[in-house]
Each structure stands twice: as structure tokens, then as C-alpha cells.
Design a protein around this motif. Sequence first.
Motif, PDB file in Angstrom:
ATOM      1  N   ASP A   1       9.335  -6.326  -8.586  1.00 20.94           N
ATOM      2  CA  ASP A   1       8.892  -6.951  -7.170  1.00 20.94           C
ATOM      3  C   ASP A   1       8.800  -8.425  -7.312  1.00 20.94           C
ATOM      4  OD1 ASP A   1       8.439  -4.457  -6.128  1.00 20.94           O
ATOM      5  OD2 ASP A   1       6.461  -4.222  -7.514  1.00 20.94           O
ATOM      6  N   THR A   2       9.038  -9.288  -6.297  1.00 21.93           N
ATOM      7  CA  THR A   2       9.154 -10.568  -6.200  1.00 21.93           C
ATOM      8  C   THR A   2       7.702 -10.901  -5.300  1.00 21.93           C
ATOM      9  OG1 THR A   2      11.421 -10.671  -6.152  1.00 21.93           O
ATOM     10  CG2 THR A   2      10.222 -12.611  -5.326  1.00 21.93           C
ATOM     11  N   VAL A   3       7.025 -11.557  -5.891  1.00 14.90           N
ATOM     12  CA  VAL A   3       5.690 -11.939  -5.103  1.00 14.90           C
ATOM     13  C   VAL A   3       5.768 -13.414  -4.700  1.00 14.90           C
ATOM     14  CG1 VAL A   3       3.340 -12.245  -5.149  1.00 14.90           C
ATOM     15  CG2 VAL A   3       4.442 -10.443  -6.581  1.00 14.90           C
ATOM     16  N   THR A   4       5.627 -13.632  -3.181  1.00 11.07           N
ATOM     17  CA  THR A   4       5.852 -14.763  -2.725  1.00 11.07           C
ATOM     18  C   THR A   4       4.471 -15.381  -1.979  1.00 11.07           C
ATOM     19  OG1 THR A   4       6.726 -14.061  -0.709  1.00 11.07           O
ATOM     20  CG2 THR A   4       8.377 -14.605  -2.322  1.00 11.07           C
ATOM     21  N   ASP A   5       3.708 -14.308  -1.492  1.00  7.14           N
ATOM     22  CA  ASP A   5       2.312 -14.794  -1.025  1.00  7.14           C
ATOM     23  C   ASP A   5       1.690 -15.529  -1.832  1.00  7.14           C
ATOM     24  OD1 ASP A   5       0.249 -14.118   1.310  1.00  7.14           O
ATOM     25  OD2 ASP A   5      -0.783 -13.839  -0.506  1.00  7.14           O
ATOM     26  N   ARG A   6       1.141 -16.824  -1.396  1.00  6.11           N
ATOM     27  CA  ARG A   6       0.474 -17.771  -2.315  1.00  6.11           C
ATOM     28  C   ARG A   6      -0.686 -17.249  -3.067  1.00  6.11           C
ATOM     29  NH1 ARG A   6      -1.838 -23.759  -0.367  1.00  6.11           N
ATOM     30  NH2 ARG A   6      -2.786 -24.164  -2.098  1.00  6.11           N
TER      31      ARG A   6
ATOM     32  N   LEU B   1      -1.191 -13.962  -3.748  1.00  2.00           N
ATOM     33  CA  LEU B   1      -0.989 -13.095  -4.584  1.00  2.00           C
ATOM     34  C   LEU B   1      -0.385 -13.518  -5.914  1.00  2.00           C
ATOM     35  CD1 LEU B   1       0.631 -10.395  -2.449  1.00  2.00           C
ATOM     36  CD2 LEU B   1      -1.604 -10.269  -3.511  1.00  2.00           C
ATOM     37  N   VAL B   2       0.447 -14.771  -5.515  1.00  2.00           N
ATOM     38  CA  VAL B   2       1.002 -15.557  -6.948  1.00  2.00           C
ATOM     39  C   VAL B   2      -0.447 -15.971  -7.803  1.00  2.00           C
ATOM     40  CG1 VAL B   2       2.127 -17.549  -7.594  1.00  2.00           C
ATOM     41  CG2 VAL B   2       3.025 -16.273  -5.836  1.00  2.00           C
ATOM     42  N   ILE B   3      -1.406 -16.494  -7.083  1.00  2.00           N
ATOM     43  CA  ILE B   3      -2.535 -16.939  -7.641  1.00  2.00           C
ATOM     44  C   ILE B   3      -3.210 -15.859  -8.435  1.00  2.00           C
ATOM     45  CG2 ILE B   3      -4.868 -18.130  -7.562  1.00  2.00           C
ATOM     46  CD1 ILE B   3      -3.610 -19.982  -5.243  1.00  2.00           C
ATOM     47  N   ASP B   4      -3.502 -14.777  -7.599  1.00  2.00           N
ATOM     48  CA  ASP B   4      -4.172 -13.621  -8.273  1.00  2.00           C
ATOM     49  C   ASP B   4      -3.586 -13.225  -9.513  1.00  2.00           C
ATOM     50  OD1 ASP B   4      -6.058 -13.850  -6.478  1.00  2.00           O
ATOM     51  OD2 ASP B   4      -5.335 -12.074  -5.077  1.00  2.00           O
ATOM     52  N   THR B   5      -2.096 -12.975  -9.360  1.00  2.00           N
ATOM     53  CA  THR B   5      -1.400 -12.686 -10.437  1.00  2.00           C
ATOM     54  C   THR B   5      -1.502 -13.444 -11.844  1.00  2.00           C
ATOM     55  OG1 THR B   5       0.250 -11.624  -9.030  1.00  2.00           O
ATOM     56  CG2 THR B   5       1.065 -11.915 -11.433  1.00  2.00           C
TER      57      THR B   5
ATOM     58  N   ILE C   1       5.660 -10.546 -16.278  1.00  2.00           N
ATOM     59  CA  ILE C   1       6.070 -11.504 -15.048  1.00  2.00           C
ATOM     60  C   ILE C   1       6.924 -12.519 -15.514  1.00  2.00           C
ATOM     61  CG2 ILE C   1       3.500 -10.932 -14.094  1.00  2.00           C
ATOM     62  CD1 ILE C   1       2.855 -13.883 -15.326  1.00  2.00           C
ATOM     63  N   ALA C   2       7.775 -12.948 -14.708  1.00  2.00           N
ATOM     64  CA  ALA C   2       8.468 -13.980 -14.751  1.00  2.00           C
ATOM     65  C   ALA C   2       8.723 -15.139 -13.453  1.00  2.00           C
ATOM     66  CB  ALA C   2       9.940 -13.532 -15.244  1.00  2.00           C
ATOM     67  N   PHE C   3       8.855 -16.431 -13.815  1.00  6.39           N
ATOM     68  CA  PHE C   3       9.120 -17.185 -12.937  1.00  6.39           C
ATOM     69  C   PHE C   3       9.950 -18.544 -13.404  1.00  6.39           C
ATOM     70  CE2 PHE C   3       4.760 -17.966 -14.765  1.00  6.39           C
ATOM     71  CZ  PHE C   3       4.992 -19.469 -14.988  1.00  6.39           C
TER      72      PHE C   3
ATOM     73  N   PRO D   1       4.207 -22.085 -10.184  1.00  7.13           N
ATOM     74  CA  PRO D   1       5.308 -21.407  -9.518  1.00  7.13           C
ATOM     75  C   PRO D   1       4.749 -21.017  -8.000  1.00  7.13           C
ATOM     76  CG  PRO D   1       4.132 -19.746 -10.796  1.00  7.13           C
ATOM     77  CD  PRO D   1       3.666 -21.129 -11.041  1.00  7.13           C
ATOM     78  N   LYS D   2       5.847 -20.957  -7.211  1.00  8.75           N
ATOM     79  CA  LYS D   2       5.466 -20.536  -5.866  1.00  8.75           C
ATOM     80  C   LYS D   2       5.872 -18.959  -5.571  1.00  8.75           C
ATOM     81  CE  LYS D   2       6.565 -25.165  -3.730  1.00  8.75           C
ATOM     82  NZ  LYS D   2       7.840 -26.074  -2.820  1.00  8.75           N
ATOM     83  N   GLN D   3       6.624 -18.505  -6.724  1.00 11.08           N
ATOM     84  CA  GLN D   3       6.761 -17.016  -6.540  1.00 11.08           C
ATOM     85  C   GLN D   3       6.958 -16.627  -7.879  1.00 11.08           C
ATOM     86  OE1 GLN D   3      10.602 -16.664  -4.474  1.00 11.08           O
ATOM     87  NE2 GLN D   3      11.765 -16.168  -6.170  1.00 11.08           N
ATOM     88  N   VAL D   4       6.556 -15.225  -7.934  1.00 13.67           N
ATOM     89  CA  VAL D   4       6.550 -14.654  -9.368  1.00 13.67           C
ATOM     90  C   VAL D   4       7.326 -13.283  -9.319  1.00 13.67           C
ATOM     91  CG1 VAL D   4       5.063 -13.461 -11.072  1.00 13.67           C
ATOM     92  CG2 VAL D   4       4.344 -15.664 -10.200  1.00 13.67           C
ATOM     93  N   GLN D   5       8.000 -13.006 -10.308  1.00 14.75           N
ATOM     94  CA  GLN D   5       8.724 -11.513 -10.468  1.00 14.75           C
ATOM     95  C   GLN D   5       7.977 -10.895 -11.343  1.00 14.75           C
ATOM     96  OE1 GLN D   5      12.732 -12.010 -11.355  1.00 14.75           O
ATOM     97  NE2 GLN D   5      13.445 -12.058  -9.224  1.00 14.75           N
ATOM     98  N   MET D   6       7.588  -9.703 -10.971  1.00 17.38           N
ATOM     99  CA  MET D   6       6.743  -8.647 -11.746  1.00 17.38           C
ATOM    100  C   MET D   6       7.573  -7.418 -11.960  1.00 17.38           C
ATOM    101  SD  MET D   6       3.432  -8.987  -9.495  1.00 17.38           S
ATOM    102  CE  MET D   6       2.424  -8.146 -10.735  1.00 17.38           C
TER     103      MET D   6
END
Length: 238
Positions: free
Chosen positions: A7-12, A14-18, A89-91, A111-116
Motif C-alpha cells: 500500500d502507498t500512503v500519501t495522506d500527511r 497517515l504518513v506521520i502516524d506510520t 515500510i519503504a520511502f 517523506p511525503k509518502q510511504v510504501q507499506m
Amino acid sequence: MSEQTKDTVTDRQLVIDTLNRLRPADLLDFQFGIGSKPRLKCKLIGYEETKYIVVAIPELARVSYKDQLTLGNGCIVRAIIEGDAGQCIAFRSTINGVINHPQALLFVDYPKQVQMFSLRNQIRITTHVPATLIYTTTDAAGKDESTEAFHGTIIDLSVGGCRLKLPWHLGQGRLSAQEVLVKILFPSRPDEPLLIEGEVKSQNRHDGKHITLGIKFGEIQELIELFNQLGIEENDIS
């Protein structure tokens, strides 16, 4: 084998929470170019939300990675989130600062987005395969090295790692090893053990006489060879 979920997380938020699920001293894996090897593993120091992430650079890496550790250089960062999350996670990021004194520190852009990637979707095989855990220790001065080896049993196995059961009495405390080698002996090949680099990600008391270690494996080619030994085809590995 089922395909690994990504999954790619782009919501700001959600990225912070991750990223807030990472903890100081967690290991982050840095890759500075396509297919670059070996990768640089750094301990997380902390982060300023939406601004930067800071990690401690290993002493030897200050010289061997001198060309890569430069302002503006791009990198891919990976980390394991343990516990119930069971995710990698990866970014992509960019180096925005390097400090050499008093401690070598590396700053990269937040990062502005994170892959999970879900790790729990990988098939786990219940096994009873003999294995030896091997790691190196140093004395208090950090000079004299010695090798420790403990014999145990792999009780389940996936493409990403294994759970290793070791004899370990209550009075022995916690195992201090982090970077380890796992020597696996398959009954079908008693004279050709497989030696795999791994990282201890968790340890739990199994009973009064044993502990179990959650170990993340390293090189994918070694994992393919490992699963081939168990009759799993390479194209089944996600």
C-alpha cells in the motif's frame, strides 16, 4: 504463495502516524543506488515531523560510504515495524545534512509518502529443522572478539525470516545479539548447511527452558535457495 500486499500512503497524517511507530534505536536500511550492495544500516535517533529524520552513522561507514553520504544524494529507506503491525515500510528521501562530530549523524528529508508491505501475508511453514545461531561479541573495551554459537530448532519459516527456538534458562537474561548468522541443516543435505545473514527483531520467553527469536533474513538470493530446499518454486516467492 499469495502476493505480498503493498500500500502507498500519501495522506500527511497517515504518513506521520506510520513513522511514529518507529522507535529510537530501530535499524533503518539505506540504499543509495539501484542494486547497490551492501546496504547501510543505521540506528534511528529521532525525527522532526514533516521536516527530517536523523540516524546514527556506523563508525566504519563514515569512510566506506564517503561518496554516498553527501548533501542532496537520494536514497531509499526501509524499516520493519514489529508487533501486531508486521509490516515493512519503504520511502524515497534525500540527504539534507551530515554531522561528523561529536557523533556521526545523517539527516534525511521526512517523506511525503510511504510504501507499506505486509509481512504477515507470506506463507509460514511449520518446520522442525535444526539450526545454529552464530554471532560475534566484543569485550568492554570493544577490542577482543569472540564467537558465540547456540543450537536450536526453526519452528516456522517464511520468505522474510524465521522463528528460532533456543534452549535458554531463566537465569540467562536476554540474548544480546542483533546481527547474526543462521546455519540451517536440512536432513536431505546433511553435509551442505545453508548459512544466512539475519537480524534479531524480537525475542520472547517460550517456556522456562527456551526462548524464541524472530529473525529477519538478508539477501533474497539466499532466501530463494532456502525455499528451493523445501520444494517451493522461485516464482512462488513474492
